[in-house]
Every structure is written in C-alpha cells, then in structure tokens.
Design an enzyme around this catalytic site. Structure first.
Site, PDB file in Angstrom:
ATOM      1  N   GLU A   1       0.756  -1.155  -0.046  1.00  0.00           N
ATOM      2  CA  GLU A   1      -0.004   0.083  -0.042  1.00  0.00           C
ATOM      3  C   GLU A   1       0.965   1.317   0.043  1.00  0.00           C
ATOM      4  O   GLU A   1       1.684   1.354   0.761  1.00  0.00           O
ATOM      5  CB  GLU A   1      -0.907   0.044   1.052  1.00  0.00           C
ATOM      6  CG  GLU A   1      -1.816   1.110   1.286  1.00  0.00           C
ATOM      7  CD  GLU A   1      -2.551   1.322   2.656  1.00  0.00           C
ATOM      8  OE1 GLU A   1      -2.578   2.110   3.095  1.00  0.00           O
ATOM      9  OE2 GLU A   1      -3.169   0.480   3.091  1.00  0.00           O
TER      10      GLU A   1
ATOM     11  N   ASN B   1      -0.004  11.740   0.170  1.00  0.00           N
ATOM     12  CA  ASN B   1      -0.685  12.765   0.786  1.00  0.00           C
ATOM     13  C   ASN B   1      -0.750  14.096   0.041  1.00  0.00           C
ATOM     14  O   ASN B   1       0.338  14.525  -0.401  1.00  0.00           O
ATOM     15  CB  ASN B   1       0.343  13.037   2.056  1.00  0.00           C
ATOM     16  CG  ASN B   1       0.286  12.016   2.974  1.00  0.00           C
ATOM     17  OD1 ASN B   1      -0.849  11.377   3.324  1.00  0.00           O
ATOM     18  ND2 ASN B   1       1.380  11.699   3.533  1.00  0.00           N
TER      19      ASN B   1
ATOM     20  N   ARG C   1      16.615   4.118  11.755  1.00  0.00           N
ATOM     21  CA  ARG C   1      15.529   5.119  12.070  1.00  0.00           C
ATOM     22  C   ARG C   1      14.703   5.229  10.518  1.00  0.00           C
ATOM     23  O   ARG C   1      14.930   5.632   9.612  1.00  0.00           O
ATOM     24  CB  ARG C   1      16.161   6.365  12.191  1.00  0.00           C
ATOM     25  CG  ARG C   1      16.755   6.706  13.413  1.00  0.00           C
ATOM     26  CD  ARG C   1      17.606   8.009  13.559  1.00  0.00           C
ATOM     27  NE  ARG C   1      17.985   8.158  14.921  1.00  0.00           N
ATOM     28  CZ  ARG C   1      18.118   9.392  15.517  1.00  0.00           C
ATOM     29  NH1 ARG C   1      17.740  10.444  14.892  1.00  0.00           N
ATOM     30  NH2 ARG C   1      18.450   9.357  16.743  1.00  0.00           N
TER      31      ARG C   1
ATOM     32  N   MET D   1      27.188  -9.751  -2.971  1.00  0.00           N
ATOM     33  CA  MET D   1      25.726 -10.534  -3.439  1.00  0.00           C
ATOM     34  C   MET D   1      25.359 -10.183  -4.670  1.00  0.00           C
ATOM     35  O   MET D   1      24.804  -9.380  -5.183  1.00  0.00           O
ATOM     36  CB  MET D   1      24.830 -10.088  -2.242  1.00  0.00           C
ATOM     37  CG  MET D   1      25.017 -10.009  -1.056  1.00  0.00           C
ATOM     38  SD  MET D   1      24.072  -9.183   0.277  1.00  0.00           S
ATOM     39  CE  MET D   1      22.507 -10.026   0.145  1.00  0.00           C
TER      40      MET D   1
ATOM     41  N   GLU E   1      14.472  -3.300  -3.147  1.00  0.00           N
ATOM     42  CA  GLU E   1      15.564  -4.444  -3.372  1.00  0.00           C
ATOM     43  C   GLU E   1      14.953  -5.478  -4.601  1.00  0.00           C
ATOM     44  O   GLU E   1      13.439  -5.607  -4.266  1.00  0.00           O
ATOM     45  CB  GLU E   1      15.806  -4.947  -2.288  1.00  0.00           C
ATOM     46  CG  GLU E   1      16.777  -6.313  -2.275  1.00  0.00           C
ATOM     47  CD  GLU E   1      16.965  -6.964  -0.684  1.00  0.00           C
ATOM     48  OE1 GLU E   1      18.086  -7.618  -0.791  1.00  0.00           O
ATOM     49  OE2 GLU E   1      16.233  -6.438   0.101  1.00  0.00           O
TER      50      GLU E   1
END
Length: 125
Positions: free
Chosen positions: A42, A46, A67, A102, A117
């Site tokens: 979702e 705004n 954070r 990776m 990602e």
C-alpha cells in the site's frame, strides 16, 4: 489493483491481480480481496506535499540506519533480465547484480530516492 481516493490522501495498492476484474467488484468485495491476499503493498500519496515549499520529504531510513523506513523488496523470476529492463527504462541503480559480493540481488531507486531491493523468486508457482 486500483487506487482509492480518501479525501486528503490517495491509497495505491500494488499486488498481483490473478486475473480478477477489480473494476467490476463492489467496494466491499475489493476490500475483502485486497486484505486477504499475499504481497499487497500500500502506497499513500498525501495531497499537497508536492506543492508545499516547506515540505522536506520523508526520512528514508537509508541515510540514518535504524531510523524510519528502510526499503521494500520485490521478487522477480530473473534478476538479470529485470535489471536489463530497468536499465532500458532509465531507472537509477543503487546496486547492480554484478556489484559487491551479493550477486543475486540489486537495488534500484524510485524517483524520490527510496531503495527497492530486487531479489530472485525462489518459489516459482
């Protein structure tokens, strides 16, 4: 999946459609389907933030780990092919599959600089 206008914000739902015709469903049927399935993302827009000169944006969490929001991931059948398509569309990369240790993942950037990602779909149905 379709967008849903809620007044001061609009919700966008990204998910596999499995062939359903969401436009033909009632709002109640769409809500039941939307929240009882796998892999729904979702996104919220705004209204007004795009034209507010004092809006400083949202914290991505990537510049200050631990954070706020970090990143989302999406699975694809073939990371290399998907990255070639992203490249052809002019998508910016944070990390290409050949970069770093990776080798089976990549990170692309959305228009606001948020990380997405790209990981291989280990379970093909």
């Amino acid at each position: 999946m379709p967008q849903q206008n809620m007044g001061d914000f609009t919700l966008y739902f990204l998910a596999f459609d499995h062939g359903q015709n969401y436009q033909a469903m009632s709002p109640e049927e769409r809500n039941k389907e939307r929240f009882t399935r796998e892999g729904v993302l979702e996104l919220t827009h705004n209204h007004g933030t795009e034209s507010d000169p004092s809006f400083a944006g949202y914290a991505s969490g990537n510049s200050d780990p631990g954070r706020g929001f970090g990143h989302i991931a999406i699975t694809v059948d073939n990371v290399e092919e998907s990255c070639a398509r992203f490249e052809s569309l002019g998508v910016k990369f944070k990390k290409r599959p050949q970069d770093g240790r990776m080798r089976d993942i990549a990170f692309i950037l959305d228009p606001d600089g948020y990380w997405i990602e790209i990981v291989p779909n280990k379970l093909k149905l």
